[in-house]
Design a protein around this motif. Structure first.
Motif, mmCIF file in Angstrom:
data_model
loop_
_atom_site.group_PDB
_atom_site.id
_atom_site.type_symbol
_atom_site.label_atom_id
_atom_site.label_comp_id
_atom_site.label_asym_id
_atom_site.label_seq_id
_atom_site.Cartn_x
_atom_site.Cartn_y
_atom_site.Cartn_z
ATOM 1 N N GLU A 1 0.834 -1.201 0.000
ATOM 2 C CA GLU A 1 0.000 0.000 0.000
ATOM 3 C C GLU A 1 0.866 1.247 0.000
ATOM 4 N N ARG A 2 0.341 2.274 -0.597
ATOM 5 C CA ARG A 2 0.917 3.615 -0.518
ATOM 6 C C ARG A 2 -0.246 4.557 -0.228
ATOM 7 N N VAL B 1 -1.273 -0.636 -4.197
ATOM 8 C CA VAL B 1 -0.716 -0.198 -5.479
ATOM 9 C C VAL B 1 0.011 -1.334 -6.199
ATOM 10 N N ALA B 2 0.199 -2.469 -5.520
ATOM 11 C CA ALA B 2 0.821 -3.646 -6.136
ATOM 12 C C ALA B 2 0.289 -4.876 -5.410
ATOM 13 N N THR C 1 0.913 -4.102 -10.744
ATOM 14 C CA THR C 1 1.345 -2.860 -10.108
ATOM 15 C C THR C 1 0.684 -1.703 -10.836
ATOM 16 N N ARG C 2 0.093 -0.799 -10.095
ATOM 17 C CA ARG C 2 -0.513 0.396 -10.688
ATOM 18 C C ARG C 2 0.564 1.162 -11.462
ATOM 19 N N ALA D 1 1.429 4.178 -12.067
ATOM 20 C CA ALA D 1 2.167 5.282 -11.433
ATOM 21 C C ALA D 1 3.218 4.799 -10.441
ATOM 22 N N HIS D 2 3.189 3.524 -10.073
ATOM 23 C CA HIS D 2 4.114 2.999 -9.070
ATOM 24 C C HIS D 2 5.094 1.985 -9.639
ATOM 25 N N ARG D 3 5.089 1.810 -10.957
ATOM 26 C CA ARG D 3 6.021 0.860 -11.568
ATOM 27 C C ARG D 3 7.437 1.417 -11.539
ATOM 28 N N ALA E 1 9.478 1.003 -9.029
ATOM 29 C CA ALA E 1 9.889 1.277 -7.647
ATOM 30 C C ALA E 1 10.258 0.009 -6.890
ATOM 31 N N LEU F 1 8.304 -2.614 -6.314
ATOM 32 C CA LEU F 1 7.202 -3.186 -5.547
ATOM 33 C C LEU F 1 6.898 -4.620 -5.965
#
Length: 145
Positions: free
Chosen positions: A55-56, A61-62, A80-81, A83-85, A87, A89
């Motif tokens: 979570e973020r 988010v993943a 993974t969403r 916007a969060h790829r 990173a 996750l």
């Protein structure tokens, strides 16, 4: 990073978290990848299935799920969403799933462009490639100890 990974069986998931995990999977697989398929296949609710997520800001988010198929475990529904790829996750999720697997063998069906990425976790191609929902996939296996 691994400390960020949450793990729960279906019966342990709060309803709002379960809803947001499935919404994330639908966002990535059904909408973004344009693959209309029945994501809710009944396997999420199996007592041995484990749901892993990051979570973020209180929002998943993943995610991935880990299925018990007897002779081995199966990693699937890795998402993974957008916007969060990039990173790390998904890597944290795979590492956490492998830690849960311990000495058991683990299989997955990788989108073929990710074969090299999964190889970095000890997976090897284990069969002929196939196309699912218009996307090439490669079966992969990580041997147990």
């Amino acid at each position: 990073m691994a400390g960020d990974v949450r793990v729960a069986a279906f019966a342990e998931l709060p309803a709002d978290t379960a809803y947001r995990l499935w919404a994330l999977r639908s966002e990535v697989f059904i909408v973004e990848q344009d693959c209309p398929y029945l994501d809710l296949d009944g396997r999420d609710a199996e007592p041995s299935t484990r749901h892993l997520w990051v979570e973020r800001g209180g929002e998943p988010v993943a995610t991935l799920r880990l299925l018990d198929e007897g002779a081995h475990l199966r990693i699937g529904r890795v998402a993974t969403r957008a916007a969060h790829r990039g990173a790390g996750l998904a890597a944290a999720l795979v590492e956490a799933a492998l830690a849960l697997a311990g000495e058991r063998a683990v299989v997955l069906d990788a989108q073929s462009h990710l074969v090299d990425w999964y190889t970095g976790f000890g997976f090897e191609p284990s069969g002929r490639g196939f196309v699912e929902d218009g996307i090439p996939h490669t079966p992969m296996r990580r041997a147990g100890a």
